[in-house]
Design an enzyme around this catalytic site. Structure first.
Site, PDB file in Angstrom:
ATOM      1  N   GLU A 192      13.259   4.194 -29.768  1.00  0.00           N
ATOM      2  CA  GLU A 192      13.787   4.227 -28.435  1.00  0.00           C
ATOM      3  C   GLU A 192      14.989   4.275 -28.191  1.00  0.00           C
ATOM      4  O   GLU A 192      15.540   3.583 -27.425  1.00  0.00           O
ATOM      5  CB  GLU A 192      13.016   3.278 -27.409  1.00  0.00           C
ATOM      6  N   GLU A 384       4.123   5.762 -30.093  1.00  0.00           N
ATOM      7  CA  GLU A 384       3.672   4.351 -29.240  1.00  0.00           C
ATOM      8  C   GLU A 384       2.948   4.837 -28.087  1.00  0.00           C
ATOM      9  O   GLU A 384       3.292   5.873 -27.480  1.00  0.00           O
ATOM     10  CB  GLU A 384       4.895   3.523 -28.837  1.00  0.00           C
TER      11      GLU A 384
HETATM   12  C1  BG6 Z   1       8.014  -0.080 -26.573  1.00  0.00           C
HETATM   13  C2  BG6 Z   1       8.771  -0.780 -27.661  1.00  0.00           C
HETATM   14  O1  BG6 Z   1       9.256  -0.108 -25.623  1.00  0.00           O
HETATM   15  O2  BG6 Z   1       7.279  -0.634 -25.830  1.00  0.00           O
HETATM   16  C3  BG6 Z   1       8.056  -2.014 -28.333  1.00  0.00           C
HETATM   17  O3  BG6 Z   1       9.412  -0.096 -28.750  1.00  0.00           O
HETATM   18  C4  BG6 Z   1       7.249  -2.662 -27.226  1.00  0.00           C
HETATM   19  O4  BG6 Z   1       8.891  -2.691 -29.153  1.00  0.00           O
HETATM   20  C5  BG6 Z   1       6.613  -1.843 -26.407  1.00  0.00           C
HETATM   21  O5  BG6 Z   1       6.477  -3.672 -27.792  1.00  0.00           O
HETATM   22  C6  BG6 Z   1       5.645  -2.556 -25.206  1.00  0.00           C
HETATM   23  O6  BG6 Z   1       6.585  -3.173 -24.543  1.00  0.00           O
HETATM   24  P1  BG6 Z   1       5.975  -4.644 -24.259  1.00  0.00           P
HETATM   25  O7  BG6 Z   1       7.430  -5.138 -23.530  1.00  0.00           O
HETATM   26  O8  BG6 Z   1       4.968  -4.683 -23.520  1.00  0.00           O
HETATM   27  O9  BG6 Z   1       5.995  -5.392 -25.547  1.00  0.00           O
END
Ligand code: BG6
Length: 485
Positions: A192, A384
């Site tokens: 990201e 993701e």
């Molecule tokens: C993304 C990141 O932004 O979102 C991850 O690359 C992160 O590292 C994921 O865990 C979900 O975000 P969060 O804050 O719910 O863990």
């Protein structure tokens, strides 16, 4: 000849799997010579809707270094993947994973970031992880830098704000390409990368106390160094392992205009361009004109060396990866309402949201896939996507039908996009096993197919329990995305 055919299934070699990051799973923060990372000095968020990631100034840094416990710094303990990796990978294999995305903690290999010699014990850990994946024919997808770097580089150089970090990074990447290159086909440089505009977690640079404009100046300069480092790592990989592929990684935030009023449409386009700037550089190899204008208007001056432009243009990535959690709404006159963890945008009245206020938009994923494909014409990889939710363990089971619904709806839209002609390599849902939240450092924000018995205070047996979604995803993979029921 008639054109009456289009793909209606996922490709046979589609890569189904899950994604994690070292600092959210590994734990073992001081084991086998590992150095402290920037992620391990960020304390918990004060509350669920607040982000903790950028509350790092000199005072909080000194306090964190003095504190040798894991209590206030959950990323130091993760879910102890360091000691559970074999059993965890076995569970991924049981679901049928074709790919597993994880990151290397740079400070396991180079504890201070710029050491001359690599830490063999750190290298050996990832050898063991790769051995385990090979056992089940799970393709590794490695992120070189996921929201962390050796803290020593913050102390010595103020992180990526200093150009000298580029050579420290390329020494690290050369080391891991030489060590693991033969066994790893897919790599990503910076997780990201665009979120570096938000600060410390991605740039490793402390910029508290600066004016807004000074902060922007420092962050975009740090990001320029990352873009050059990313291109140099791509060049190295291609030279050392010609069969391997490098991807860039963007937190994609599709934004919709709040109304059809052209001023809103233009504002949305401008917001989108700032999000896509990073992939534009990494794929097309040059700074786009709209950013030059933005920098000039903001008084931001990016210092470049004479051959930077050539490095960027000669070393584009091979594929484009991104995370997808939400979309936003843009109005010409922003009211600044926060949507989700990284976006500042208005709320969309047509969408539901998660308990953390992240707006859920499966159709937005199809739109995003189409736009990314149109713009870059390079294979895409969703690395993701997932739902953070509070799960209840009842009689040894977790009935997470809400997670199944969320994932089903997104996978349906992926299939639509494939039918639209998008070339999609794979899908690694975020957090196949419960892990520490990036933004709030909570354990109770769970994404996994596998429940981990640990609470927000770090209490629990760390036992792994299959949720209902575990069996569902197993079925999805087995049917190559045909059975989503
Ligand atoms: C993304 C990141 O932004 O979102 C991850 O690359 C992160 O590292 C994921 O865990 C979900 O975000 P969060 O804050 O719910 O863990």
């Amino acid at each position: 000849m008639y054109l009456d055919n289009y793909p209606q299934k996922f490709p046979a070699d589609f890569l189904w799997g899950g994604a994690t990051a070292a600092n959210q799973i590994e734990g073992a923060w001081k084991t086998a010579g590992k150095g402290l990372t920037t992620a391990e000095v960020v304390s918990k968020a004060e509350n669920r809707k607040k982000m903790s990631m950028d509350q790092v100034d000199q005072a909080s840094l000194a306090a964190a270094i003095a504190d040798q416990t894991t209590t206030n710094y959950p990323k130091r303990r993760g879910i102890d993947f360091y000691h559970h990796y074999a059993a965890d990978i076995k569970l991924f294999a049981e679901m049928g994973f074709k790919v597993f995305r994880f990151s290397i903690a740079w400070s396991r290999i180079f504890p201070n970031g710029d050491d001359q010699t690599a830490n063999e014990a750190g290298l050996a850990f990832y050898d063991r992880v790769l051995d385990e994946l090979a056992k089940y024919q799970i393709e590794p997808l490695i992120t070189l830098s996921h929201y962390e770097m050796p803290l020593a580089l913050t102390q010595k150089y103020n992180g990526w704000a200093d150009r000298r970090v580029i050579s420290a990074f390329t020494h690290y990447t050369e080391t891991v390409f030489k060590r693991y290159g033969k066994r790893v086909k897919y790599w990503l440089t910076f997780n990201e990368i665009n979120t570096g505009t938000w600060g410390f977690h991605a740039t490793g640079a402390i910029d508290q106390g600066l004016t807004k404009n000074e902060q922007l100046q420092l962050r975009y300069q740090a990001l320029h160094h990352q873009l050059v480092a990313s291109a140099l790592a791509t060049k190295q990989l291609h030279q050392l392992v010609p069969t391997a592929q490098m991807g860039c990684m963007l937190a994609r935030m599709q934004t919709y205009p709040a109304t059809p009023n052209p001023v809103d449409v233009q504002a949305a386009q401008a917001a989108d361009q700032k999000n896509l700037f990073f992939t534009d550089v990494q794929v097309r190899g040059e700074y786009p004109g709209f950013m030059n204008r933005y920098f000039a208007e903001q008084g931001i001056k990016i210092t470049m060396q004479p051959d930077d432009q050539q490095i960027l243009s000669e070393n584009p990535v091979d594929f484009v990866s991104f995370s997808y959690y939400m979309t936003t709404v843009t109005q010409a006159a922003q009211d600044g309402t926060a949507v989700g963890n990284m976006a500042t945008g208005g709320r969309n009245p047509y969408l539901q949201e998660s308990a953390w206020g992240w707006q859920i938009d499966p159709i937005g994923l199809r739109i995003t896939l189409n736009e990314m494909w149109d713009r870059y014409q390079k294979p895409l990889f969703i690395v993701e996507n997932g739902l953070g939710a509070v799960d209840k363990l009842e009689d040894g089971k977790v009935h997470d039908s809400y997670r199944i619904d969320y994932l089903r709806q997104h996978i349906e839209q992926m299939k639509e996009a494939i039918s639209d002609g998008v070339k999609l390599l794979g899908y690694t849902m975020w957090g196949p096993i419960d892990l520490i939240s990036f933004s709030t450092s909570e354990m109770s924000k769970r994404y996994g197919f596998i429940y981990v018995d640990q609470d927000d205070q770090g209490h629990g047996s760390l036992r792994r329990i299959r949720k209902d979604s575990f069996y569902w995803y197993q079925k999805v993979i087995k049917s190559n995305g045909e059975d989503l029921s």
